[in-house]
Scaffold this motif. Structure first.
Motif, PDB file in Angstrom:
ATOM      1  N   PHE A 184       0.821  -1.205   0.000  1.00  0.00           N
ATOM      2  CA  PHE A 184       0.000   0.000   0.000  1.00  0.00           C
ATOM      3  C   PHE A 184       0.860   1.262   0.000  1.00  0.00           C
ATOM      4  N   GLN A 185       2.027   1.173   0.618  1.00  0.00           N
ATOM      5  CA  GLN A 185       2.876   2.352   0.761  1.00  0.00           C
ATOM      6  C   GLN A 185       3.842   2.548  -0.410  1.00  0.00           C
ATOM      7  N   THR A 186       3.956   1.550  -1.279  1.00  0.00           N
ATOM      8  CA  THR A 186       4.907   1.632  -2.385  1.00  0.00           C
ATOM      9  C   THR A 186       4.480   2.712  -3.381  1.00  0.00           C
ATOM     10  N   LYS A 187       5.408   3.572  -3.726  1.00  0.00           N
ATOM     11  CA  LYS A 187       5.139   4.662  -4.658  1.00  0.00           C
ATOM     12  C   LYS A 187       5.680   4.313  -6.047  1.00  0.00           C
ATOM     13  N   PRO A 188       5.115   4.914  -7.089  1.00  0.00           N
ATOM     14  CA  PRO A 188       5.633   4.664  -8.439  1.00  0.00           C
ATOM     15  C   PRO A 188       7.077   5.136  -8.560  1.00  0.00           C
ATOM     16  N   LEU A 189       7.893   4.373  -9.284  1.00  0.00           N
ATOM     17  CA  LEU A 189       9.254   4.816  -9.565  1.00  0.00           C
ATOM     18  C   LEU A 189       9.216   5.913 -10.618  1.00  0.00           C
ATOM     19  N   GLU A 190      10.117   6.841 -10.498  1.00  0.00           N
ATOM     20  CA  GLU A 190      10.206   7.881 -11.518  1.00  0.00           C
ATOM     21  C   GLU A 190      11.023   7.352 -12.685  1.00  0.00           C
ATOM     22  N   VAL A 191      10.447   7.360 -13.867  1.00  0.00           N
ATOM     23  CA  VAL A 191      11.117   6.855 -15.067  1.00  0.00           C
ATOM     24  C   VAL A 191      11.452   8.042 -15.958  1.00  0.00           C
ATOM     25  N   ILE A 216      -4.972   3.726 -16.296  1.00  0.00           N
ATOM     26  CA  ILE A 216      -3.891   2.836 -15.864  1.00  0.00           C
ATOM     27  C   ILE A 216      -3.351   3.336 -14.529  1.00  0.00           C
ATOM     28  N   PRO A 217      -3.275   2.469 -13.497  1.00  0.00           N
ATOM     29  CA  PRO A 217      -2.748   2.892 -12.189  1.00  0.00           C
ATOM     30  C   PRO A 217      -1.347   3.485 -12.336  1.00  0.00           C
ATOM     31  N   THR A 218      -1.043   4.485 -11.543  1.00  0.00           N
ATOM     32  CA  THR A 218       0.211   5.237 -11.730  1.00  0.00           C
ATOM     33  C   THR A 218       1.452   4.353 -11.600  1.00  0.00           C
ATOM     34  N   ARG A 219       1.444   3.427 -10.650  1.00  0.00           N
ATOM     35  CA  ARG A 219       2.603   2.556 -10.463  1.00  0.00           C
ATOM     36  C   ARG A 219       2.772   1.628 -11.667  1.00  0.00           C
ATOM     37  N   VAL A 220       1.643   1.159 -12.202  1.00  0.00           N
ATOM     38  CA  VAL A 220       1.674   0.305 -13.399  1.00  0.00           C
ATOM     39  C   VAL A 220       2.114   1.125 -14.610  1.00  0.00           C
ATOM     40  N   ALA A 270       4.136   3.587 -14.672  1.00  0.00           N
ATOM     41  CA  ALA A 270       5.592   3.761 -14.606  1.00  0.00           C
ATOM     42  C   ALA A 270       6.297   2.513 -15.119  1.00  0.00           C
ATOM     43  N   PHE A 271       5.791   1.345 -14.726  1.00  0.00           N
ATOM     44  CA  PHE A 271       6.344   0.078 -15.230  1.00  0.00           C
ATOM     45  C   PHE A 271       6.223   0.019 -16.750  1.00  0.00           C
TER      46      PHE A 271
END
Length: 729
Positions: free
Chosen positions: A13-20, A258-262, A264-265
């Protein structure tokens, strides 16, 4: 372990998207940055060497050792400028994955030091241990030699510090031990036969290329949640888990934001894919929660297969960088859609004509109908083989599950094309051809507008649908190597085109005009292949009955479906087209049966371990707490009142006992069934035993585990639940 579950949920829950950070250049400028394509070849190779290499790539001309040495030198120089220190032969054994062994660009210099070296011999050929890969008995430990050989038609590329060289993989005795070798032979066969048929319409055609555009579906799961599910870790799917109250019933995930963390992936993946020359174009949410899709622009079939194998490897790597694990299993979660890999297949000429696309004149449309009808004939004659080409222990969970094509191969054409074929079938040849004076022959074939590309409806229940200018083979599984389906399809079409040309030539030798002969044969084929055409609901029971009446292959047992490879008509087809020998087909089936057995065997072992180490202990612990509560109620209240107040807990205690007894008894029975099956020497019979006797037990045991999940205190349940796996992003 229950604490682990809640820790990983909290962390997820706490994991944030990585900046790419995207490259500063446009995608067109960094596309194929790490690929030794023609632009790089021209720069790093002498002009005569470049010309000979291009000739080998385009026309299959053999390269001599001197040329190979010069190519290797240019490749090494280019790769080392990108920081490469190693090279590998990159091949596709019968494991559904890829294989590689890395060697450094170093040799002794004869003076006590070392020098960078990479010769044509090392580029062209290496000798992996063939007995250590699935081979169906072709190689043994005491006769282990195999060869990997460079495929010049697929460009080399650099990943991290390694120069990767796409290669075929064959046994010392010459049999193929991979997917690429028979694929290249199948593509060569369909090229030759399609060119011969094209000459009826355009004598300038010298080459026909098979194109493939794949659509890769996949799930993303948080890495911590994945690690806390041993079944996902070891089998790629959840062997237990009750459906979440909300799954996909609101239809709100497909094409949603699309979810922000996804996102970024996806951005990271696309950048790296483009740098490796993979022309990724489309990304979107799929139907199920946490399910997504990636699709490129179509490419030449061999290169498209290589790129799909590379993208699956890249997806796994990039997902871990973003704290995800990618699930390519066809059915990782029960109760929501599984994942496929639609294969969009077509043929095109070196003169720029798409053979599956309608034209602007009646003659062009006759050519279009010729290739469409011959494809339908190939699919009809070999529908069982095509099903075998996409069947596996994992894809069997998806097919026919009211979310994917059924386990019966049929073809959807759409109303407009069906109307054209029906018109041809119902009319006589004389009616279709009329003399048009000085304008020559006039064909009464209804004009098919270019709008046809958007004018065919979509039938998601069709395994092999015509979609405007191509056929979409929708039954292919998400973790499969596309080559398996493409080998069967291209070989079947090649064989069918040989028969078509023979039939037409026989009529022409009897004095029949060419166009009349073509139409006569096409009309005959339209009637013959009519059973494969079906535009209705492939999920319905009525279709299963109708398909059986039509004589289509309706077998659903995975190990028995593999028999289609060894049917006399399949062996004849593969041998006459030069794609595979009977010995190779027999060996591949041994691998298929053995792989099926091992996958079910692993699932059974994992389920047994989880039952005894997680499910039963936790259920018993919760039951003990309830029993303690019941005894305390008896000490606190009068007997009659205590019995009334404890009645619900007593009912739960009884249910837990019923479920755990069933689970333990059937796990023991499953172990005994495995022991019996493991004594069977014949791989086919062993696979059938696992399918018939052990695979059904997995679902029976799962039912009772899932019931326990609903009963046991959520704080005690050790394994991440579906609501966490599917909705934490």
């Amino acid at each position: 372990m229950s604490k682990l579950r809640f820790r990983v949920v909290e962390k997820a829950f706490q994991t944030k998207p990585l900046e790419v950070t995207a490259p500063s250049e446009r995608p067109s400028e960094y596309f194929a940055k790490y690929v030794f394509n023609r632009e790089k070849m021209f720069k790093y190779l002498p002009t005569p060497v470049y010309s000979k290499l291009v000739d080998a790539m385009d026309n299959g001309v053999t390269l001599d050792r001197d040329i190979a040495d010069k190519v290797a030198e240019g490749m090494k120089r280019w790769a080392m400028e990108l920081g490469a220190t190693h090279y590998t032969h990159w091949f596709q054994p019968l494991t559904e994955g890829t294989a590689e062994k890395h060697d450094a660009f170093v040799e002794h210099d004869g003076k006590g030091g070392m020098m960078e070296e990479f010769s044509g011999k090392l580029l062209v050929q290496q000798e992996p241990d063939a007995s250590s890969f699935p081979n169906g008995g072709i190689r043994n430990t005491f006769e282990a030699r195999g060869y990997s050989a460079w495929d010049p038609s697929s460009p080399v590329f650099v990943v991290d510090d390694t120069l990767c060289i796409p290669t075929v993989f064959i046994a010392y005795t010459g049999e193929s031990l991979d997917y690429k070798t028979p694929l290249l032979k199948a593509l060569r066969a369909v090229n030759k036969t399609a060119v011969d048929v094209c000459h009826y319409f355009n004598p300038d055609v010298k080459k026909v290329v098979a194109y493939l555009g794949w659509e890769q579906e996949y799930f993303l799961v948080d890495e911590g949640l994945y690690a806390a599910r041993p079944d996902l870790l070891l089998t790629g799917r959840t062997l237990m888990g009750h459906e979440a109250s909300k799954n996909q019933q609101l239809e709100d995930h497909y094409f949603g934001a699309i979810p922000t963390r996804v996102a970024a992936f996806m951005k990271d993946l696309e950048i790296q894919a483009l740098e490796l020359g993979i022309p990724v174009k489309t990304r979107h949410n799929e139907v199920a929660p946490n399910q997504f899709e990636l699709a490129p622009i179509f490419e030449e079939c061999n290169l498209a297969v290589d790129h799909n194998m590379l993208i699956m490897s890249l997806m796994r790597k990039v997902a871990r960088t973003h704290g995800f694990r990618v699930l390519l299993h066809e059915k990782p979660f029960k109760g929501v859609n599984g994942s496929g890999k639609h294969n969009n297949w077509s043929l095109g000429t070196d003169t720029g004509i798409l053979l599956m696309a309608p034209g602007k004149t009646a003659e062009e449309n006759l050519r279009f109908i010729t290739f469409v009808v011959n494809t339908l004939m190939a699919v009809y004659r070999h529908n069982g083989l095509l099903k075998a080409s996409i069947m596996s222990a994992t894809n069997a969970h998806r097919l026919g599950a009211n979310e994917a094509p059924p386990a019966i191969i049929s073809s959807f054409l759409g109303r407009q094309l069906s109307k054209v074929l029906d018109h041809m079938e119902d009319s006589s040849t004389d009616e279709l051809i009329s003399l048009g004076g000085k304008h020559g022959m006039k064909l009464d074939i209804p004009q098919i507008p270019e709008l046809l590309i958007d004018n065919t409806d979509r039938n998601r229940t069709s395994p092999f649908a015509f979609t405007g200018n191509r056929f979409e083979f929708r039954a292919v599984g998400s973790e499969a190597n596309c080559a398996s389906a493409m080998i069967a399809l291209n070989t079947a079409v090649a064989e069918q085109l040989i028969k078509f040309k023979k039939d037409v030539d026989e009529l022409m030798e009897k004095g029949e005009p060419k166009v009349s002969a073509i139409i006569q044969v096409i009309r005959k084929y339209i009637k013959l292949c009519k059973p494969i055409r079906f535009d209705g609901n492939g999920y319905s029971d009525e279709w299963k009955e109708e398909a059986a009446r039509r004589g289509l292959d309706c077998e659903t047992s995975c190990p028995i479906i593999f028999d289609r490879y060894l049917a006399p008509e399949s062996i004849k087809m593969f041998e006459e087209t030069g794609v595979m020998t009977q010995k190779e087909l027999e060996a591949r089936n041994e691998v298929k049966w053995e792989t099926y057995t091992k996958k079910i065997q692993i699932e059974a072992r994992v389920l047994g371990d989880l039952v005894m180490n997680h499910i039963v202990p936790i259920a018993t612990e919760y039951q003990t707490k309830l029993l303690d509560n019941v005894y305390k109620m008896k000490g606190l209240f009068p007997a009659e009142e205590a019995e009334h107040l404890s009645s619900e807990n007593l009912a739960i205690i009884r249910k837990i006992s019923e479920h755990t007894i069933y689970i333990k008894e059937h796990v023991d029975a499953m172990v005994e069934a495995r022991k019996v099956a493991n004594k069977i020497a014949d791989e086919r019979e062993k696979a059938i035993a696992y399918h018939d006797n052990i695979s059904p037990m997995l679902e029976q045991i799962r039912y009772h585990i899932d019931k326990l999940e609903l009963i046991v205190d959520d704080q005690m349940w050790t394994l991440p639940k579906y609501r966490e796996l599917l909705f934490i992003r």
